[in-house]
Design a protein around this motif. Structure first.
Motif, PDB file in Angstrom:
ATOM      1  N   LEU A 105       0.790  -1.224   0.000  1.00  0.00           N
ATOM      2  CA  LEU A 105       0.000   0.000   0.000  1.00  0.00           C
ATOM      3  C   LEU A 105       0.823   1.276   0.000  1.00  0.00           C
ATOM      4  N   ARG A 106       2.149   1.167  -0.100  1.00  0.00           N
ATOM      5  CA  ARG A 106       3.013   2.327   0.078  1.00  0.00           C
ATOM      6  C   ARG A 106       2.614   3.508  -0.808  1.00  0.00           C
ATOM      7  N   LYS A 107       2.391   3.301  -2.090  1.00  0.00           N
ATOM      8  CA  LYS A 107       2.061   4.421  -2.981  1.00  0.00           C
ATOM      9  C   LYS A 107       0.684   4.251  -3.627  1.00  0.00           C
ATOM     10  N   LEU A 108      -0.147   3.404  -3.023  1.00  0.00           N
ATOM     11  CA  LEU A 108      -1.475   3.155  -3.574  1.00  0.00           C
ATOM     12  C   LEU A 108      -2.438   4.262  -3.162  1.00  0.00           C
ATOM     13  N   PRO A 109      -3.059   4.962  -4.114  1.00  0.00           N
ATOM     14  CA  PRO A 109      -4.071   5.958  -3.740  1.00  0.00           C
ATOM     15  C   PRO A 109      -5.355   5.239  -3.297  1.00  0.00           C
ATOM     16  N   ILE A 110      -5.838   5.575  -2.128  1.00  0.00           N
ATOM     17  CA  ILE A 110      -7.059   4.955  -1.610  1.00  0.00           C
ATOM     18  C   ILE A 110      -8.184   5.954  -1.851  1.00  0.00           C
ATOM     19  N   ILE A 111      -9.100   5.591  -2.786  1.00  0.00           N
ATOM     20  CA  ILE A 111     -10.078   6.564  -3.301  1.00  0.00           C
ATOM     21  C   ILE A 111     -11.532   6.171  -3.101  1.00  0.00           C
ATOM     22  N   ARG A 112     -11.798   4.998  -2.496  1.00  0.00           N
ATOM     23  CA  ARG A 112     -13.195   4.579  -2.341  1.00  0.00           C
ATOM     24  C   ARG A 112     -13.349   3.612  -1.155  1.00  0.00           C
ATOM     25  N   PRO A 113     -14.558   3.528  -0.615  1.00  0.00           N
ATOM     26  CA  PRO A 113     -14.805   2.560   0.456  1.00  0.00           C
ATOM     27  C   PRO A 113     -14.616   1.125  -0.043  1.00  0.00           C
ATOM     28  N   ASN A 114     -14.296   0.236   0.866  1.00  0.00           N
ATOM     29  CA  ASN A 114     -14.077  -1.186   0.584  1.00  0.00           C
ATOM     30  C   ASN A 114     -12.890  -1.449  -0.332  1.00  0.00           C
ATOM     31  N   GLN A 115     -12.071  -0.444  -0.585  1.00  0.00           N
ATOM     32  CA  GLN A 115     -10.856  -0.666  -1.368  1.00  0.00           C
ATOM     33  C   GLN A 115      -9.791  -1.309  -0.478  1.00  0.00           C
ATOM     34  N   VAL A 116      -9.584  -0.713   0.714  1.00  0.00           N
ATOM     35  CA  VAL A 116      -8.595  -1.241   1.651  1.00  0.00           C
ATOM     36  C   VAL A 116      -9.178  -1.233   3.054  1.00  0.00           C
ATOM     37  N   TRP A 117      -9.099  -2.381   3.696  1.00  0.00           N
ATOM     38  CA  TRP A 117      -9.430  -2.481   5.106  1.00  0.00           C
ATOM     39  C   TRP A 117      -8.134  -2.698   5.874  1.00  0.00           C
ATOM     40  N   ALA A 118      -8.163  -2.325   7.128  1.00  0.00           N
ATOM     41  CA  ALA A 118      -7.017  -2.566   8.000  1.00  0.00           C
ATOM     42  C   ALA A 118      -7.498  -3.210   9.282  1.00  0.00           C
ATOM     43  N   MET A 119      -6.612  -3.983   9.892  1.00  0.00           N
ATOM     44  CA  MET A 119      -6.933  -4.572  11.184  1.00  0.00           C
ATOM     45  C   MET A 119      -5.731  -4.414  12.087  1.00  0.00           C
ATOM     46  N   ASP A 120      -6.006  -4.120  13.344  1.00  0.00           N
ATOM     47  CA  ASP A 120      -4.918  -4.000  14.308  1.00  0.00           C
ATOM     48  C   ASP A 120      -5.412  -4.461  15.670  1.00  0.00           C
ATOM     49  N   ILE A 121      -4.450  -4.761  16.533  1.00  0.00           N
ATOM     50  CA  ILE A 121      -4.744  -5.169  17.905  1.00  0.00           C
ATOM     51  C   ILE A 121      -4.011  -4.211  18.825  1.00  0.00           C
ATOM     52  N   THR A 122      -4.675  -3.800  19.881  1.00  0.00           N
ATOM     53  CA  THR A 122      -4.017  -3.008  20.910  1.00  0.00           C
ATOM     54  C   THR A 122      -4.371  -3.605  22.255  1.00  0.00           C
ATOM     55  N   TYR A 123      -3.692  -3.167  23.284  1.00  0.00           N
ATOM     56  CA  TYR A 123      -3.982  -3.685  24.609  1.00  0.00           C
ATOM     57  C   TYR A 123      -4.411  -2.550  25.520  1.00  0.00           C
ATOM     58  N   ILE A 124      -5.230  -2.891  26.483  1.00  0.00           N
ATOM     59  CA  ILE A 124      -5.706  -1.936  27.475  1.00  0.00           C
ATOM     60  C   ILE A 124      -5.271  -2.483  28.830  1.00  0.00           C
ATOM     61  N   PRO A 125      -4.368  -1.781  29.544  1.00  0.00           N
ATOM     62  CA  PRO A 125      -3.935  -2.285  30.846  1.00  0.00           C
ATOM     63  C   PRO A 125      -5.078  -2.262  31.856  1.00  0.00           C
ATOM     64  N   MET A 126      -5.200  -3.320  32.619  1.00  0.00           N
ATOM     65  CA  MET A 126      -6.210  -3.424  33.675  1.00  0.00           C
ATOM     66  C   MET A 126      -5.495  -3.660  35.001  1.00  0.00           C
ATOM     67  N   ALA A 127      -6.247  -3.740  36.073  1.00  0.00           N
ATOM     68  CA  ALA A 127      -5.649  -3.945  37.393  1.00  0.00           C
ATOM     69  C   ALA A 127      -4.832  -5.235  37.432  1.00  0.00           C
ATOM     70  N   ARG A 128      -5.318  -6.276  36.798  1.00  0.00           N
ATOM     71  CA  ARG A 128      -4.597  -7.551  36.766  1.00  0.00           C
ATOM     72  C   ARG A 128      -4.514  -8.039  35.319  1.00  0.00           C
ATOM     73  N   GLY A 129      -3.484  -7.635  34.620  1.00  0.00           N
ATOM     74  CA  GLY A 129      -3.294  -8.083  33.244  1.00  0.00           C
ATOM     75  C   GLY A 129      -3.770  -7.068  32.224  1.00  0.00           C
ATOM     76  N   PHE A 130      -4.223  -7.574  31.077  1.00  0.00           N
ATOM     77  CA  PHE A 130      -4.595  -6.716  29.966  1.00  0.00           C
ATOM     78  C   PHE A 130      -5.860  -7.232  29.309  1.00  0.00           C
ATOM     79  N   ILE A 131      -6.566  -6.319  28.640  1.00  0.00           N
ATOM     80  CA  ILE A 131      -7.649  -6.682  27.727  1.00  0.00           C
ATOM     81  C   ILE A 131      -7.149  -6.309  26.343  1.00  0.00           C
ATOM     82  N   TYR A 132      -7.391  -7.148  25.368  1.00  0.00           N
ATOM     83  CA  TYR A 132      -6.919  -6.918  24.008  1.00  0.00           C
ATOM     84  C   TYR A 132      -8.103  -6.530  23.127  1.00  0.00           C
TER      85      TYR A 132
END
Length: 189
Positions: A105-132
């Motif tokens: 996707l480095r030089k791909l122009p994104i010009i419309r919906p449903n052309q490119v989707w992305a997915m990512d995971i992050t974490y949320i710190p909690m009192a005991r461990g994490f929620i992802y």
């Protein structure tokens, strides 16, 4: 290193050595008796509570009658080379043997919906461990198409989020994932 009796001036010697002239005259201040006492107690508390950070240590010290701020405790901890020991999230290590895909996707122009989707995971710190949190986004509209949370980093909740996004919004031309979380940088669906 610097010789004040040499023919070269101290300034010139400092320039040649690549150090600031101010550092030539600097003499470190000795640690005060109060700080030494505090550092000794911080060391003892750290051995007893290795998970305690500057906030918790400040609270423990306050219970013992020490009047000290959190930032001063943090400064002394840094000076002593100690830090709180706790489980940190391990989301950035790719699995051994995973293929590294080229970033399409480095030089791909994104010009419309449903052309490119992305997915990512992050974490949320909690009192005991994490929620992802896993989220699927449309890059053009910047909308969250689906998301899921989990208390483990198993793949199930990610797959559920992708399946929901596909069911509600159809199939994108490209599906991009972060190489640090799932293992691929870009894939054509």
């Amino acid at each position: 290193m610097i010789d004040p009796t040499a023919k070269l001036s101290v300034s010139r010697q400092a320039i040649i050595l690549g150090i600031s002239r101010g550092s030539v005259y600097y003499t470190p201040r000795p640690v005060s008796d109060a700080d030494l006492k505090l550092m000794h107690r911080i060391d003892k508390l750290h051995m007893e509570f290795p998970f305690a950070g500057s906030r918790m240590l400040r609270g423990l010290l306050a219970q013992e009658g020490f009047k000290v701020g959190r930032l001063h405790v943090a400064t002394l901890m840094k000076r002593m080379g100690i830090e709180a020991l706790y489980r940190k999230p391990n989301t950035s290590k790719p699995a051994p043997g995973h293929k590294i895909y080229p970033y399409l996707l480095r030089k791909l122009p994104i010009i419309r919906p449903n052309q490119v989707w992305a997915m990512d995971i992050t974490y949320i710190p909690m009192a005991r461990g994490f929620i992802y949190l896993a989220a699927v986004l449309d890059w053009f509209t910047r909308r969250v198409l689906a998301w899921r949370v989990s208390i483990t980093l198993e793949a199930d909740f990610c797959i559920e989020a992708v399946e929901e996004a596909l069911a509600k919004h159809g199939t994108p031309e490209m599906f991009n994932t972060d190489s640090h979380t799932i293992g691929a940088s870009s894939r054509v669906v």
